[in-house]
Design a protein around this motif. Structure first.
Motif, short mmCIF file in Angstrom:
data_model
loop_
_atom_site.label_atom_id
_atom_site.label_comp_id
_atom_site.label_asym_id
_atom_site.label_seq_id
_atom_site.Cartn_x
_atom_site.Cartn_y
_atom_site.Cartn_z
N UNK A 18 0.87 -1.17 0.00
CA UNK A 18 0.00 0.00 0.00
C UNK A 18 0.91 1.22 0.00
N UNK A 19 0.61 2.17 -0.88
CA UNK A 19 1.47 3.34 -1.01
C UNK A 19 0.64 4.61 -0.97
N UNK A 20 1.14 5.60 -0.25
CA UNK A 20 0.55 6.93 -0.21
C UNK A 20 1.60 7.91 -0.72
N UNK A 21 1.32 8.55 -1.84
CA UNK A 21 2.23 9.58 -2.36
C UNK A 21 1.64 10.95 -2.03
N UNK A 79 11.15 -9.61 9.54
CA UNK A 79 11.48 -9.06 8.21
C UNK A 79 10.46 -9.48 7.16
N UNK A 80 9.18 -9.55 7.56
CA UNK A 80 8.12 -9.89 6.60
C UNK A 80 7.21 -8.70 6.31
N UNK A 81 7.41 -7.58 6.98
CA UNK A 81 6.68 -6.36 6.64
C UNK A 81 7.53 -5.14 6.98
N UNK A 82 7.40 -4.13 6.12
CA UNK A 82 8.18 -2.91 6.28
C UNK A 82 7.31 -1.69 6.03
N UNK A 83 7.74 -0.57 6.60
CA UNK A 83 7.23 0.75 6.28
C UNK A 83 8.40 1.58 5.78
N UNK A 84 8.29 2.10 4.57
CA UNK A 84 9.33 2.97 4.03
C UNK A 84 8.77 4.38 3.98
N UNK A 85 9.43 5.29 4.67
CA UNK A 85 8.96 6.67 4.77
C UNK A 85 9.99 7.59 4.12
N UNK A 86 9.54 8.32 3.11
CA UNK A 86 10.39 9.29 2.42
C UNK A 86 9.66 10.62 2.38
N UNK A 90 4.82 7.26 1.60
CA UNK A 90 4.76 6.27 2.66
C UNK A 90 4.37 4.95 2.01
N UNK A 91 5.19 3.90 2.20
CA UNK A 91 4.92 2.62 1.55
C UNK A 91 4.96 1.49 2.58
N UNK A 92 3.89 0.71 2.61
CA UNK A 92 3.84 -0.50 3.43
C UNK A 92 3.96 -1.71 2.50
N UNK A 93 4.81 -2.67 2.86
CA UNK A 93 4.98 -3.88 2.06
C UNK A 93 5.05 -5.09 2.98
N UNK A 94 4.51 -6.21 2.49
CA UNK A 94 4.59 -7.45 3.27
C UNK A 94 4.67 -8.66 2.35
N UNK A 202 12.78 -7.31 2.68
CA UNK A 202 11.85 -8.34 3.15
C UNK A 202 12.37 -9.74 2.84
N UNK A 203 11.97 -10.68 3.66
CA UNK A 203 12.37 -12.07 3.45
C UNK A 203 11.28 -12.83 2.71
N UNK A 204 11.72 -13.71 1.80
CA UNK A 204 10.84 -14.67 1.13
C UNK A 204 11.51 -16.04 1.20
#
Length: 268
Positions: A18-21, A79-86, A90-94, A202-204
């Motif tokens: 999910x990304x919010x620009x 390491x299965x979900x992250x929040x990247x803030x710039x 704002x980007x959430x990944x899992x 993230x880990x896979x």
């Protein structure tokens, strides 16, 4: 919700994001703000590390443009979900998607933390993306054989090819207008290689190279009205909820009953 909705215990999801620009937020370039966000979100994302990206854009009328983007990556313990803030997103990944409600919870908490840190930029785009890598328990030597698992409507263009000659790859890209600034991008491709989702933070589980089918659904809302919409969690939640159903419906129409049996764990 939408027809045939089902939560599969062996869903082929490789990544959900999910990304919010938003417009540039100067506070997000300040270390004090990034520290404040890391502390506010440390219960779910206890680990933080700096992120620096270099974007290169080529223009026909001038030299390449280089833009440095600096942010922070917040990561959970597995390491299965992250929040990247710039400063502009704002980007959430899992890679371990459990439910849409859990995704909403994480993104809502992040938006609330931004607002509490006095970060209130204008929202430009909100997106929800599901990337599936479908792998099946039988060899696929001709892309046409995916019709057992993938809707034949996504493979129809192969009918124009020569008969008796195996197809090795196919790709489909479509965009649909949902109205009100909302839409969905759908990409589908039959590939024979390593995984397409190789996230940096993230880990896979290890995945062998081989045939698989990619289903990529990107629901989005572009905010382009006369009045700016300031960042707030309610707008983001409402937007993600609105595009969630079209993404899920498109996935259900993209697979066959045999694939459903596979994702339920009924096939070995």
């Amino acid at each position: 919700m939408y027809p045939n909705r089902e939560v599969f215990p062996r869903a082929p999801l490789a990544l959900v994001a999910a990304e919010v620009r938003f417009t540039d937020a100067a506070r997000l370039r300040q270390q004090q703000t990034k520290d404040e966000l890391a502390i506010a979100l440390e219960d779910r994302f206890p680990f933080a590390e700096p992120l620096q990206q270099t974007d290169l854009s080529l223009t026909p009328a001038g030299p390449p443009q280089i833009q440095e983007r600096i942010g922070v990556v917040l990561r959970n313990a597995t390491s299965t979900e992250t929040l990247t803030i710039m400063s502009e997103s704002l980007t959430y990944e899992t890679t371990a998607y459990a439910s849409f409600n859990e995704l909403l919870e994480a993104v809502t908490a992040a938006c609330d933390a931004l607002v509490a840190a006095k970060v209130r930029p204008a929202v430009r785009r909100v997106g929800l993306r599901y990337i599936d890598e479908v792998r099946v328990p039988e060899p696929i030597s001709d892309v046409r054989h995916w019709s057992k698992w993938i809707s034949p409507q996504l493979l129809g263009q192969l009918d124009v090819g020569p008969e008796g000659i195996p197809a090795t790859m196919t790709q489909v890209i479509s965009t649909f207008d949902l109205g009100g600034g909302r839409g969905i991008n759908i990409r589908a491709a039959a590939l024979n290689q390593g995984p397409v989702v190789v996230p940096q933070f993230l880990r896979r589980p290890p995945i062998e190279s081989g045939p698989f089918f990619v289903l990529d659904f990107d629901g989005f809302h572009v905010f382009a009205g006369a009045e700016d919409v300031q960042l707030n969690s309610e707008v983001v939640r409402e937007t993600l909820s609105a595009v969630h159903a079209p993404c899920g419906s498109a996935f259900q129409r993209s697979i066959t009953d045999e694939a459903r049996r596979l994702f339920r764990g009924e096939l070995s």
